[in-house]
Design an enzyme around this catalytic site. Structure first.
Site, PDB file in Angstrom:
ATOM      1  N   ASP A 137      -3.308  -7.110  -2.402  1.00 10.29           N
ATOM      2  CA  ASP A 137      -2.269  -7.054  -1.378  1.00 10.29           C
ATOM      3  C   ASP A 137      -2.009  -8.398  -0.701  1.00 10.29           C
ATOM      4  O   ASP A 137      -0.872  -8.877  -0.668  1.00 10.29           O
ATOM      5  CB  ASP A 137      -2.647  -6.003  -0.330  1.00 10.29           C
ATOM      6  CG  ASP A 137      -1.566  -5.824   0.724  1.00 10.29           C
ATOM      7  OD1 ASP A 137      -0.734  -4.935   0.557  1.00 10.29           O
ATOM      8  OD2 ASP A 137      -1.552  -6.588   1.705  1.00 10.29           O
ATOM      9  N   VAL A 165       1.964  -3.960   1.217  1.00 11.61           N
ATOM     10  CA  VAL A 165       2.482  -4.024  -0.152  1.00 11.61           C
ATOM     11  C   VAL A 165       1.852  -2.935  -1.011  1.00 11.61           C
ATOM     12  O   VAL A 165       2.538  -2.269  -1.796  1.00 11.61           O
ATOM     13  CB  VAL A 165       2.234  -5.419  -0.754  1.00 11.61           C
ATOM     14  CG1 VAL A 165       2.656  -5.452  -2.219  1.00 11.61           C
ATOM     15  CG2 VAL A 165       2.994  -6.482   0.030  1.00 11.61           C
ATOM     16  N   ASP A 166       0.547  -2.721  -0.879  1.00 17.21           N
ATOM     17  CA  ASP A 166      -0.105  -1.634  -1.612  1.00 17.21           C
ATOM     18  C   ASP A 166       0.535  -0.293  -1.276  1.00 17.21           C
ATOM     19  O   ASP A 166       0.817   0.532  -2.160  1.00 17.21           O
ATOM     20  CB  ASP A 166      -1.594  -1.580  -1.260  1.00 17.21           C
ATOM     21  CG  ASP A 166      -2.433  -2.537  -2.087  1.00 17.21           C
ATOM     22  OD1 ASP A 166      -2.043  -2.840  -3.226  1.00 17.21           O
ATOM     23  OD2 ASP A 166      -3.486  -2.989  -1.594  1.00 17.21           O
ATOM     24  N   ILE A 167       0.726  -0.045   0.009  1.00 18.49           N
ATOM     25  CA  ILE A 167       1.255   1.247   0.455  1.00 18.49           C
ATOM     26  C   ILE A 167       2.682   1.450  -0.052  1.00 18.49           C
ATOM     27  O   ILE A 167       3.024   2.516  -0.598  1.00 18.49           O
ATOM     28  CB  ILE A 167       1.197   1.334   1.990  1.00 18.49           C
ATOM     29  CG1 ILE A 167      -0.269   1.384   2.452  1.00 18.49           C
ATOM     30  CG2 ILE A 167       1.956   2.550   2.501  1.00 18.49           C
ATOM     31  CD1 ILE A 167      -0.448   1.160   3.934  1.00 18.49           C
ATOM     32  N   GLY A 170       2.717   2.139  -3.718  1.00 22.30           N
ATOM     33  CA  GLY A 170       2.346   3.521  -3.987  1.00 22.30           C
ATOM     34  C   GLY A 170       3.507   4.467  -3.769  1.00 22.30           C
ATOM     35  O   GLY A 170       3.718   5.409  -4.554  1.00 22.30           O
TER      36      GLY A 170
END
Length: 406
Positions: A137, A165-167, A170
């Site tokens: 991230d 960014v990860d969230i 997803g």
């Protein structure tokens, strides 16, 4: 739930993939998390901890089942193939080429299950000079430009305080997968969908990225001010800080009125939204002179009463325990397999005005190994042998046959 009857095989780990599959599980999908026998999802070892439990892991693995399998063994790969043969979708977030090395390239997956929808998440995408780099991230925040517009000024920039960014990746992956499932339902065949942290991060840039493209200019941080709209940002009061967002000309006129500063509305420095953005510093000084005379609670009520967005600046402890969070039933009370209690944030979606429930606590490593293998038709003796040989792992406390788990 909308995804009842959908089975998802989850080969992802860390955050972007697990966040994707958590959303799918919230909506009713049966998510089977495939984990290694040597520790499982890497985030199980990441702080912060509550006792022996990683809260990092817990935050994105609600409503899932865990089976722990040695995928380096022939027997373990056979079990995975059998699970994929009966699944609707697969989510993975390996580096490009890893699935092929595992013997699960596109042709092999189609051979195992022609109906299977595959959702792949990578760091930088499947092409380009960076495609083989590992992506996490904060690294992607920096490489995508996100860090460059976050902070006090151009010399002092920050990462966003959550793994944004990860969230977001997803979320994008979940949307892509459900779109592919819908396409399959319409008779358009199975699909392979993909996204990456880098693509999603650039997609988040919105008008900041468009500024760079159209004006050949790199945007810079504005601290707690909105980059282009004023007044819009954090302001001190007689007590705590508040955030005020004046987004239209009508709101600007009303805002001047409740500040009892009607002359601001007629001031040529602040005549248009562009003028107010250019002269933001002078405008903020005028606003602060008034806001610091009254407490935050009074301003929040007064400003919201005229339809202008305004709210407190809360830390997470206050936010999760706020009256609003309680009213929305955002916090679920659940219990892990070892009996320990866990307060957990539910997913952010409601269906027919009912919040998506936390039906099951984040699983212990291999918690559902026996249940899943039993549903595949394996006998208790066969499962015991797999556990003894280390092909499958289940928590010792949950071993129904008394076989010691590794």
């Amino acid at each position: 739930m909308p995804l009842n009857g959908i089975r998802v095989i989850d080969l992802s780990r860390a955050l972007a993939g697990p966040y994707c599959t958590a959303l799918l599980a919230d909506m009713g999908a049966e998510v089977i998390k495939i984990e290694t026998t040597s520790g499982g999802d890497s985030s199980r070892a990441w702080p912060p901890f509550q006792g022996d439990h990683s809260l990092y892991f817990d935050s994105t693995n609600r409503n899932k089942k865990s089976i722990s399998v040695d995928l380096y063994s022939e027997e373990g790969r056979d079990l995975l193939d059998r699970l994929l043969a009966d699944a609707d979708a697969l989510v993975e977030n390996f580096k490009p080429g890893t699935m092929e090395k595992m013997g699960l390239g596109p042709d092999r997956l189609r051979e195992i299950n022609p109906r299977l929808v595959v959702s792949s998440i990578t760091g930088y995408g499947a092409a380009g000079p960076w495609k083989d780099r590992a992506g996490l991230d904060q690294v992607i925040q920096a490489a995508s430009g996100l860090t460059s517009v976050t902070g006090k000024n151009a010399e002092e920039t920050y990462r966003v305080g959550i793994p944004l960014v990860d969230i977001a990746t997803g979320m994008a992956a979940a949307f892509a997968l459900v779109s592919a499932l819908y396409s399959r339902l319409n008779g358009n065949g199975a699909a392979r969908v993909s996204t990456s942290l880098f693509e999603t991060a650039l997609g988040l840039s919105a008008f900041q990225g468009q500024t760079a493209l159209s004006l050949n200019r790199a945007p810079v941080p504005q601290g707690n001010n909105h980059p282009t709209i004023a007044p819009y940002g954090a302001y001190a009061t007689a007590t705590e800080n508040i955030v005020v967002a004046v987004g239209t000309e009508a709101q600007w006129k009303v805002f001047c009125s409740i500040l009892d500063r009607p002359e601001l509305f007629n001031d040529p420095r602040f005549g248009t939204s562009r003028d107010r953005a250019i002269n933001r510093d002078e405008l903020n000084e005028c606003i602060l002179e008034v806001l610091v005379e009254r407490p935050a609670s009074e301003w929040i009520e007064t400003i919201n009463a005229v339809g202008i967005p305004c709210g407190p600046v809360l830390d997470y402890l206050k936010a999760v325990n706020s009256e609003q969070a309680q009213a929305l039933k955002l916090i679920a009370e659940t219990q892990r397999a070892d009996g320990s209690r866990l307060r957990l944030l539910r997913g952010p979606i409601s269906v027919d005005n009912e919040p998506t429930p936390v039906r099951q606590a984040p699983p212990a490593l291999g918690e559902h190994s026996r249940e899943i293998l039993d549903s595949m038709g394996l006998s208790a003796e066969q499962i015991d042998l797999l556990v003894i040989e280390g092909i499958v792992r289940e928590p010792k406390a949950l071993s129904q046959s008394g076989v010691a788990a590794r």
